[in-house]
Design an enzyme around this catalytic site. Structure first.
Site, mmCIF file in Angstrom:
data_model
loop_
_atom_site.group_PDB
_atom_site.id
_atom_site.type_symbol
_atom_site.label_atom_id
_atom_site.label_comp_id
_atom_site.label_asym_id
_atom_site.label_seq_id
_atom_site.Cartn_x
_atom_site.Cartn_y
_atom_site.Cartn_z
ATOM 1 N N VAL A 1 0.831 -1.200 0.000
ATOM 2 C CA VAL A 1 0.000 0.000 0.000
ATOM 3 C C VAL A 1 0.872 1.260 0.000
ATOM 4 O O VAL A 1 0.358 2.368 0.084
ATOM 5 C CB VAL A 1 -1.004 -0.009 1.184
ATOM 6 N N HIS B 1 -4.040 -4.334 -3.106
ATOM 7 C CA HIS B 1 -4.607 -4.083 -1.766
ATOM 8 C C HIS B 1 -4.778 -2.597 -1.475
ATOM 9 O O HIS B 1 -4.828 -2.193 -0.324
ATOM 10 C CB HIS B 1 -3.742 -4.761 -0.692
ATOM 11 N N GLY C 1 9.472 -10.961 -1.700
ATOM 12 C CA GLY C 1 9.130 -10.429 -0.383
ATOM 13 C C GLY C 1 7.687 -10.592 0.034
ATOM 14 O O GLY C 1 7.143 -9.707 0.684
HETATM 15 C C1 BJW Z 1 11.850 -10.031 2.713
HETATM 16 C C2 BJW Z 1 12.706 -9.108 3.250
HETATM 17 C C3 BJW Z 1 13.618 -8.547 2.376
HETATM 18 C C4 BJW Z 1 11.443 -9.727 4.830
HETATM 19 N N1 BJW Z 1 13.610 -8.907 1.098
HETATM 20 N N2 BJW Z 1 11.865 -10.384 1.443
HETATM 21 C C5 BJW Z 1 -8.484 -18.860 0.893
HETATM 22 C C6 BJW Z 1 -8.020 -19.599 1.964
HETATM 23 C C7 BJW Z 1 -8.015 -19.056 3.248
HETATM 24 C C8 BJW Z 1 -8.460 -17.766 3.501
HETATM 25 C C9 BJW Z 1 -8.912 -17.031 2.435
HETATM 26 C C10 BJW Z 1 -8.919 -17.575 1.165
HETATM 27 N N3 BJW Z 1 -9.400 -16.630 0.312
HETATM 28 C C11 BJW Z 1 -9.665 -15.511 1.022
HETATM 29 C C12 BJW Z 1 -9.387 -15.734 2.329
HETATM 30 C C13 BJW Z 1 -9.532 -14.771 3.433
HETATM 31 C C14 BJW Z 1 -8.407 -13.757 3.484
HETATM 32 C C15 BJW Z 1 -7.083 -14.474 3.611
HETATM 33 O O1 BJW Z 1 -6.324 -14.646 2.683
HETATM 34 N N4 BJW Z 1 -6.734 -14.849 4.824
HETATM 35 C C16 BJW Z 1 -5.471 -15.542 5.101
HETATM 36 C C17 BJW Z 1 -4.626 -14.720 6.061
HETATM 37 C C18 BJW Z 1 -5.769 -16.905 5.639
HETATM 38 N N5 BJW Z 1 -8.436 -12.913 2.301
HETATM 39 C C19 BJW Z 1 -9.242 -11.864 2.222
HETATM 40 O O2 BJW Z 1 -10.008 -11.577 3.123
HETATM 41 C C20 BJW Z 1 -9.175 -11.034 0.962
HETATM 42 N N6 BJW Z 1 -10.483 -10.814 0.450
HETATM 43 C C21 BJW Z 1 -11.190 -11.771 -0.123
HETATM 44 O O3 BJW Z 1 -10.737 -12.889 -0.310
HETATM 45 O O4 BJW Z 1 -12.440 -11.379 -0.510
HETATM 46 C C22 BJW Z 1 -13.381 -12.401 -0.907
HETATM 47 C C23 BJW Z 1 -13.901 -13.039 0.345
HETATM 48 C C24 BJW Z 1 -14.498 -12.261 1.291
HETATM 49 C C25 BJW Z 1 -14.998 -12.864 2.462
HETATM 50 C C26 BJW Z 1 -14.820 -14.224 2.675
HETATM 51 C C27 BJW Z 1 -14.140 -14.993 1.710
HETATM 52 C C28 BJW Z 1 -13.700 -14.390 0.534
HETATM 53 C C29 BJW Z 1 -8.630 -9.656 1.242
HETATM 54 C C30 BJW Z 1 -7.206 -9.679 1.652
HETATM 55 C C31 BJW Z 1 -6.738 -8.257 1.958
HETATM 56 C C32 BJW Z 1 -5.365 -8.243 2.577
HETATM 57 N N7 BJW Z 1 -5.083 -6.948 3.057
HETATM 58 C C33 BJW Z 1 -3.814 -6.688 3.744
HETATM 59 C C34 BJW Z 1 -3.917 -5.328 4.481
HETATM 60 C C35 BJW Z 1 -3.793 -4.168 3.508
HETATM 61 C C36 BJW Z 1 -3.749 -2.866 4.211
HETATM 62 C C37 BJW Z 1 -2.581 -2.767 5.174
HETATM 63 O O5 BJW Z 1 -1.419 -2.872 4.765
HETATM 64 O O6 BJW Z 1 -2.841 -2.567 6.361
HETATM 65 O O7 BJW Z 1 -2.733 -6.682 2.803
HETATM 66 S S1 BJW Z 1 -3.344 -7.976 4.888
HETATM 67 C C38 BJW Z 1 -1.617 -7.899 4.568
HETATM 68 O O8 BJW Z 1 -1.178 -9.130 3.988
HETATM 69 C C39 BJW Z 1 -1.452 -6.804 3.486
HETATM 70 C C40 BJW Z 1 -0.420 -7.435 2.597
HETATM 71 O O9 BJW Z 1 -0.493 -6.863 1.302
HETATM 72 C C41 BJW Z 1 -0.799 -8.894 2.618
HETATM 73 C C42 BJW Z 1 0.319 -9.832 2.248
HETATM 74 O O10 BJW Z 1 1.387 -9.697 3.142
HETATM 75 P P1 BJW Z 1 2.876 -9.749 2.574
HETATM 76 O O11 BJW Z 1 3.092 -8.624 1.665
HETATM 77 O O12 BJW Z 1 3.152 -11.097 2.055
HETATM 78 O O13 BJW Z 1 3.732 -9.431 3.894
HETATM 79 P P2 BJW Z 1 4.160 -10.379 5.085
HETATM 80 O O14 BJW Z 1 4.508 -9.486 6.228
HETATM 81 O O15 BJW Z 1 3.192 -11.452 5.340
HETATM 82 O O16 BJW Z 1 5.465 -11.113 4.562
HETATM 83 C C43 BJW Z 1 6.662 -10.423 4.316
HETATM 84 C C44 BJW Z 1 7.624 -11.375 3.627
HETATM 85 O O17 BJW Z 1 8.771 -10.634 3.278
HETATM 86 C C45 BJW Z 1 8.087 -12.541 4.506
HETATM 87 O O18 BJW Z 1 7.975 -13.746 3.760
HETATM 88 C C46 BJW Z 1 9.545 -12.210 4.810
HETATM 89 O O19 BJW Z 1 10.367 -13.383 4.907
HETATM 90 C C47 BJW Z 1 9.917 -11.411 3.586
HETATM 91 N N8 BJW Z 1 11.000 -10.470 3.776
HETATM 92 N N9 BJW Z 1 12.399 -8.988 4.623
HETATM 93 C C48 BJW Z 1 12.733 -9.855 0.697
HETATM 94 N N10 BJW Z 1 14.510 -7.627 2.843
#
Ligand code: BJW
Ligand code: ZN
Length: 247
Positions: free
Chosen positions: A104, A120, A194
């Site tokens: 974001v 997102h 990442g």
């Molecule tokens: C490095 C590093 C370096 C460190 N170099 N790397 C199917 C199965 C199960 C659940 C669901 C499913 N489908 C949908 C769901 C529900 C849910 C979901 O996925 N839940 C899971 C957690 C289980 N999904 C949703 O609700 C989504 N909507 C949806 O599906 O709508 C339809 C629906 C609705 C209702 C019911 C069912 C379906 C919406 C998801 C929205 C996510 N939003 C967020 C917040 C955004 C605003 C904010 O920032 O506050 O987005 S959550 C958060 O996670 C954010 C991120 O974009 C997203 C991903 O995280 P990311 O980027 O991967 O970060 P990290 O911290 O997790 O990882 C960092 C990585 O970097 C690590 O691996 C480190 O090792 C690495 N790293 N340093 C390279 N220097």
């Protein structure tokens, strides 16, 4: 190719990128970590330490305590304004590719990538929680303090203004998701950088490329659930690895 030496992995990735006709770069919070933006699943610090990011990033949290959630996003927006794109963002900007990001922040744009697809949402696009109209972006260079802040009210309907991001349980912007799936399906090479690969539907993007026969390169210091879909897993930081494989 998991067992390749680090050097062989870098060289295999560089060759794949050099030969790619349709390249996608898919990024998560680790992409911005070396710019000083904490990843989503990093433990929150300071006044936020007693909260869990996964619980603040929900519509329910905003309904329950709008000032707490608005204050958290404003604090994060101000942090992003103070930092700069890193060498990884700059390497991505040199590539002829489609950037799909879960982030974001605006660091891909500031590095020079053209029109990254934001799955997102954005810290810089607040909108009304009632009528959905865009609200004025808060002034740059805010107070910088931690803690709750009362969100502004919409000038059309007086409902509270909310961050323009996608919370858990909300649907992703249709055009962004469709654009990302189309780019991933047509890519012969996708670089995933990442991301923990646990949040859906975004985590499907690299899988779409792999299932269509494209090659997926992963850059992450840690293993992720995406490892099995990747032709090359590079265990290292984005700002170190990306400049090495983008020749
Ligand atoms: C490095 C590093 C370096 C460190 N170099 N790397 C199917 C199965 C199960 C659940 C669901 C499913 N489908 C949908 C769901 C529900 C849910 C979901 O996925 N839940 C899971 C957690 C289980 N999904 C949703 O609700 C989504 N909507 C949806 O599906 O709508 C339809 C629906 C609705 C209702 C019911 C069912 C379906 C919406 C998801 C929205 C996510 N939003 C967020 C917040 C955004 C605003 C904010 O920032 O506050 O987005 S959550 C958060 O996670 C954010 C991120 O974009 C997203 C991903 O995280 P990311 O980027 O991967 O970060 P990290 O911290 O997790 O990882 C960092 C990585 O970097 C690590 O691996 C480190 O090792 C690495 N790293 N340093 C390279 N220097
Ligand atoms: Zn309104």
């Amino acid at each position: 190719m998991d067992s390749l030496s680090a050097e062989a992995g870098l060289s295999a990735a560089a060759d794949l990128i050099a030969g790619a006709e349709r390249l996608v770069v898919f990024t998560g919070a680790g992409m911005s970590a070396e710019s000083g933006v904490p990843t989503f699943r990093d433990t929150l610090t300071g006044l936020w330490a007693r909260y869990d990011a996964g619980e603040l990033a929900t519509p329910e949290a905003f309904e329950r305590d709008p000032a707490l959630v608005w204050g958290w996003y404003e604090w994060r927006r101000e942090l992003v304004e103070r930092v700069r794109p890193n060498a990884g963002h700059e390497a991505v900007a040199r590539l002829d590719c489609t950037v799909v990001t879960q982030n974001v922040d605006d660091l891909h744009e500031r590095a020079g990538s053209k029109k990254p697809i934001h799955l997102h949402g954005s810290l810089f696009a607040p909108r009304c929680s009632g009528c959905g109209k865009p609200a004025d972006a808060p002034a740059v260079g805010g107070a910088g303090g931690e803690g709750p802040r009362t969100p502004p009210s919409c000038r059309f309907c007086q409902s509270l203004v909310r961050p323009g991001v996608v919370w858990f349980g909300e649907t992703l912007p249709v055009a962004a998701l469709e654009g990302a799936v189309e780019a991933a399906a047509g890519a012969d090479v996708l670089i995933t950088v990442g991301t923990s690969g646990v949040v859906y539907p975004a985590a499907e993007i690299p899988q779409v490329t792999a299932k269509r026969g494209g090659a997926v390169i992963q850059i992450n210091p840690q293993p992720t659930p995406l490892d099995p879909f990747c032709a090359v897993n590079l265990r290292g930081p984005a700002a170190g690895v990306l400049p090495e494989i983008v020749r």
